[in-house]
Design an enzyme around this catalytic site. Sequence first.
Site, short mmCIF file in Angstrom:
data_model
loop_
_atom_site.label_atom_id
_atom_site.label_comp_id
_atom_site.label_asym_id
_atom_site.label_seq_id
_atom_site.Cartn_x
_atom_site.Cartn_y
_atom_site.Cartn_z
N TYR A 1 2.26 49.48 5.75
CA TYR A 1 3.53 49.76 5.19
C TYR A 1 3.93 51.15 4.83
CZ TYR A 1 6.30 50.36 1.22
OH TYR A 1 7.49 50.78 0.17
N SER B 1 9.18 55.65 0.11
CA SER B 1 8.27 55.15 -0.95
C SER B 1 7.17 56.44 -0.92
CB SER B 1 7.65 53.91 -0.37
OG SER B 1 6.36 53.66 -1.30
N LYS C 1 7.11 53.41 6.64
CA LYS C 1 8.20 54.12 5.76
C LYS C 1 8.21 55.71 6.39
CE LYS C 1 10.07 51.88 2.23
NZ LYS C 1 11.30 51.66 2.54
#
Length: 392
Positions: free
Chosen positions: A179, A155, A183
């Site tokens: 988040y 991402s 990743k």
Amino acid sequence: NSNSQEPLKNVLVTGGAGYIGSHVIYTLLRTHKYKVISIDNYHNSFPAALTRVSELALTELKAASDSQPSTQDIDSTAIDVHECDLNAASAVRSIFSSYSSKGGIWGVIHIAAYKAVGESSEIPLTYYANNVAATISLLQTMQEFGCMRLIYSSSATVYGVPPDIPIKEETRREGDSVYGRTKVMCELIIQDFCDSVMNDSGKLEDFISSYFPPVFQPAGAHPSGYIGEHPRGRPENLLPLLAHMAVGTVTDPVLKVFGNDYPTPDGTCIRDYLHILDLAAGHVVALQALEEGSELNAKVFASSIQSQGRFKAYNLGKGHGMSVMQIVDAMRKATGHDYKTEVIGRRRGDVPELIADPALARAELGFDAPRDLETMCRDLWNWQVKNPTGYE
Ligand code: WQD
């Protein structure tokens, strides 16, 4: 006819029922080269999406062929669907072993992840368990079954606030949200794992990986309006929220704009939006680049066998961005809805500008993202109007 066809390669897509997963599976089905397997826990997706993807692929296959399609082509539009949490290691192992007698799982496209930036700082352990621990477990199972090829869908948040725009692949990673950090950690874990399976001659014997951040914001839906984005609960992302406001399933009187005091032309954040089908095509062409002996494979890995194992990152985007206000205008035109906007404070974790430099993906994968913003908004609106409550 079927006897001259290559046997289908078994490809596992994790998060297969999700927005990106369902469009990646649709694109895989339409090549008629793979037997697609989906693993999804339906935490943020619906099994109905997979039924529709398979129906859509079969309908298009029948419409495309002037003669009766081959049995294998018809079979390649059926998806092996597994409801399973990736952290359920024994369940995932049994799925892998069930394919051992059928040629094994040829490759994995790993998309499953929780992805709400705000939520991730409220429940970090859930995010580290679901995004990071599950990836480790998946890699261990892949290694155990000799499954050698991985596409990891990362991402844009891995770049944090990038030093340069547009963003190149070698830009340092700096997840500035839980988040984003999940990743970044998955990328590092995959890279270390790739390096560990390098043999002393510097040739990667049994593991080939490629990942790339779908650097931006996937947008739109399949033009049929039969599949599209349907997150559970209230949509947080800008485009699905605007679509729900226009169709009336979200009754907010105004769109709250999270800050217009950013260093950008109109003060609102800029993102590099690309059509979900262009993003899906990027995933599939990267998988095809893992096919040893293919010219794509030779091109992609020619320069990197020595350096960092057979491990490549590709930024997928259009190479230019749109601001929040430009997106609102584009959706006003596509939906006819007269959005009212109210500027409020900045949202934690937002960065002013994220624009991909897609040069490497273009040069090595032949990747392109030709669909424009008007097409993204038209396809998104077509999906939302036909499915106001998504797959429910
Ligand atoms: C876009 C812009 C908001 C809602 C996120 C994840 C990213 C990826 C895609 C998984 C921002 C503004 C939004 C609203 C607003 N997910 N906005 N009002 O944050 O760029 O990316 O989703 O991979 O990892 O971070 O997408 O659509 O939430 O926001 O003003 O009600 O719209 O501030 O500038 P984002 P988004």
